[in-house]
Design an enzyme around this catalytic site. Structure first.
Site, mmCIF file in Angstrom:
data_model
loop_
_atom_site.group_PDB
_atom_site.id
_atom_site.type_symbol
_atom_site.label_atom_id
_atom_site.label_comp_id
_atom_site.label_asym_id
_atom_site.label_seq_id
_atom_site.Cartn_x
_atom_site.Cartn_y
_atom_site.Cartn_z
ATOM 1 N N CYS A 18 17.742 5.210 -1.834
ATOM 2 C CA CYS A 18 17.687 6.015 -3.063
ATOM 3 C C CYS A 18 18.856 6.988 -3.163
ATOM 4 C CB CYS A 18 16.358 6.749 -3.140
ATOM 5 S SG CYS A 18 15.951 7.757 -1.689
ATOM 6 N N TYR A 33 4.193 3.844 -1.216
ATOM 7 C CA TYR A 33 4.611 4.377 -2.514
ATOM 8 C C TYR A 33 5.537 3.403 -3.254
ATOM 9 C CZ TYR A 33 2.766 8.943 -1.070
ATOM 10 O OH TYR A 33 1.960 9.977 -0.676
ATOM 11 N N SER A 69 0.811 -1.214 0.000
ATOM 12 C CA SER A 69 0.000 0.000 0.000
ATOM 13 C C SER A 69 0.849 1.271 0.000
ATOM 14 C CB SER A 69 -0.937 0.020 1.218
ATOM 15 O OG SER A 69 -0.187 0.015 2.427
#
Length: 355
Positions: free
Chosen positions: A147, A12, A10
Site C-alpha cells: 500500500c 481485512y 477472513s
C-alpha cells in the site's frame, strides 16, 4: 463469467476483495478460504456483508481450481505454498510481498529469510496498472505491490520518468491501523494506538525496495502509524534537476495521469483538500497525487525554490485507502485488465464525504 476464489478471506484485505467481487458483473465468487474460520459464515467475520453474501469459509485444503485465485495470506506464505497456489488458480493474483522483488538477494536483505521459490522470481508481473498495464494484459501471475509503495511510486513516477528528480529521495509514510492486519498484536490494540504517532520503521522499511525498483531512484523510507483505521499518505522529498517550476511539474503529472481511471492530480493553492488526503478516499480505488515547489501553500515551511539555475526542492504527495487501491481494489483492477474488461468495473465507488 469467471469463477474466482479468495485465499485468506477472513482478513481485512480478504474482506475487501469479497466486498468488491460480490458486486462485480463478470465474476462468481466460488470460494472464500480460511483455515481458522472454516465452516463458519463469511458474514461472521465481515458483518458489512450480511444479506450480501451467503458463503461459508472453505478450508484451504478443500479449495478447488478456479479461473482466478487471489492470495491474501501472510507474507512469506505464498512462496512456501507456490506450487499449490498455481494449481488452484489459472491466474494467480498474489497480494503478499513474496514475488514483488525479482532479485533473491534484495528479497533476503529486506525480509530476512532466503526465498523459497527462486525459480518463480521474475515470472510475476508487478501489479500496478499505471506503470505495467501492457504486461498485465497477458499475465497469469501477478504480484500486487504494498500500500505505501503504491502511493509512493505513483507520487514519484511522473517526475522520475521525466528525469526531473535527482536520484536521492526520502519517503515519509503514514498509515492507519488496518495496515497491520487483523491478527496484529498488543502494539496495535486501541488502548496502545489511540492518540499515538508511532514511528515503527525509522529507516529501511520493506517497501523501500519496491519504490527503488519501480522508480529507479535512491529511496530511503520511514513509516509512522497514525490513529486512523484506513488510509495511507506519503510525503516524498527530493531535489529537482535544474529550475523546474510548478507549471512544468503540473504539466508533467497531467500528461502522465490524464487518462488514468484511478489516479488523480490534486495540487491546489488553497482549500481544505488542496493536497492528497486519505480520509476522503476511504473505500475507493483512487490514488490522489500532488506536489509543492517553492513556498508551501497557505504558509508554513518554505521549500527551496530554484534561483539562478540552481536546483529547487519538491514535496510530492500521495494518498490512498490502504485496503483498496493499496490492496484489494488494485488487485481487481489488475484482473479487469487481464480479462479485457473496463478497468472501473466493480470499482466505481467514489468514497465518502464527510466521514
Amino acid at each position: 463469467m469467471i469463477r474466482v476464489a479468495v485465499l485468506g478471506a477472513s482478513g481485512y484485505i480478504g474482506g475487501e476483495l469479497l466486498r468488491i467481487l460480490l458486486g462485480h458483473p463478470h465474476v462468481e465468487v466460488g470460494a472464500a478460504a480460511s483455515a481458522r474460520l472454516a465452516g463458519r459464515r463469511v458474514d461472521s467475520a465481515h458483518p458489512n456483508l450480511r444479506s450480501v453474501c451467503d458463503l461459508t469459509f472453505t478450508h484451504p485444503d478443500d479449495l478447488g481450481a478456479h479461473d482466478v485465485l487471489f492470495a491474501a495470506i501472510p507474507h512469506l506464505e505464498s512462496m512456501r505454498q507456490a506450487e499449490a497456489l498455481l494449481e488452484r488458480g489459472r491466474v494467480l493474483i498474489d497480494l503478499t510481498a513474496d514475488f514483488r522483488l525479482p532479485d533473491a538477494a534484495t528479497f533476503e536483505r529486506y525480509y530476512g529469510v532466503p526465498h523459497e521459490a527462486r525459480d518463480l522470481l521474475g515470472e510475476f508481473v508487478f501489479g500496478l496498472p499505471e506503470t505495467h498495464r501492457k504486461e498485465l494484459r497477458d499475465a497469469d501471475r501477478i504480484s500486487v505491490p504494498g500500500c505505501m509503495a503504491t502511493a509512493a511510486i505513483l507520487a514519484l513516477h511522473p517526475a522520475a520518468e521525466a528525469g526531473l528528480l535527482e536520484p536521492a529521495v526520502s519517503v515519509d509514510a503514514r498509515t492507519g491501523s488496518s495496515g497491520s492486519g487483523r491478527s496484529s498484536g498488543l502494539a496495535d490494540s486501541h488502548s496502545e494506538r489511540s492518540g499515538a504517532l508511532r514511528v515503527f520503521a525509522p529507516s529501511g522499511h520493506r517497501h523501500e525496495a519496491e519504490i527503488t525498483q519501480e522508480t529507479g531512484l535512491d529511496v530511503t523510507m520511514s513509516a509512522t502509524g497514525i490513529e486512523a483505521v484506513r488510509g495511507v499518505q506519503v510525503l516524498c522529498r527530493g531535489r529537482l534537476r535544474g529550475p523546474v517550476d510548478e507549471a512544468r511539474l503540473r504539466e508533467t503529472y497531467r500528461r502522465c495521469y490524464g487518462d488514468e481511471p484511478f489516479t488523480r492530480v490534486v495540487a491546489r493553492r488553497r482549500g481544505a483538500y488542496r493536497l492528497p488526503e486519505p480520509k476522503i478516499l476511504s473505500g475507493s480505488n483512487f490514488c490522489d497525487v500532488g506536489f509543492v515547489t517553492g513556498p508551501v501553500p497557505g504558509g508554513g515551511t518554505t521549500l527551496h525554490a530554484p534561483r539562478n539555475g540552481e536546483d529547487g526542492q519538491a514535496l510530492l504527495v500521495g494518498a490512498l485507502d490502504n485496503l483498496v487501491k493499496g490492496g484489494a481494489g488494485n488487485a481487481v483492477q489488475c484482473m479487469n485488465i487481464r480479462f479485457g474488461w473496463p478497468e472501473r468495473t466493480g470499482l466505481e465507488f467514489p468514497g465518502l464525504h464527510p466521514i
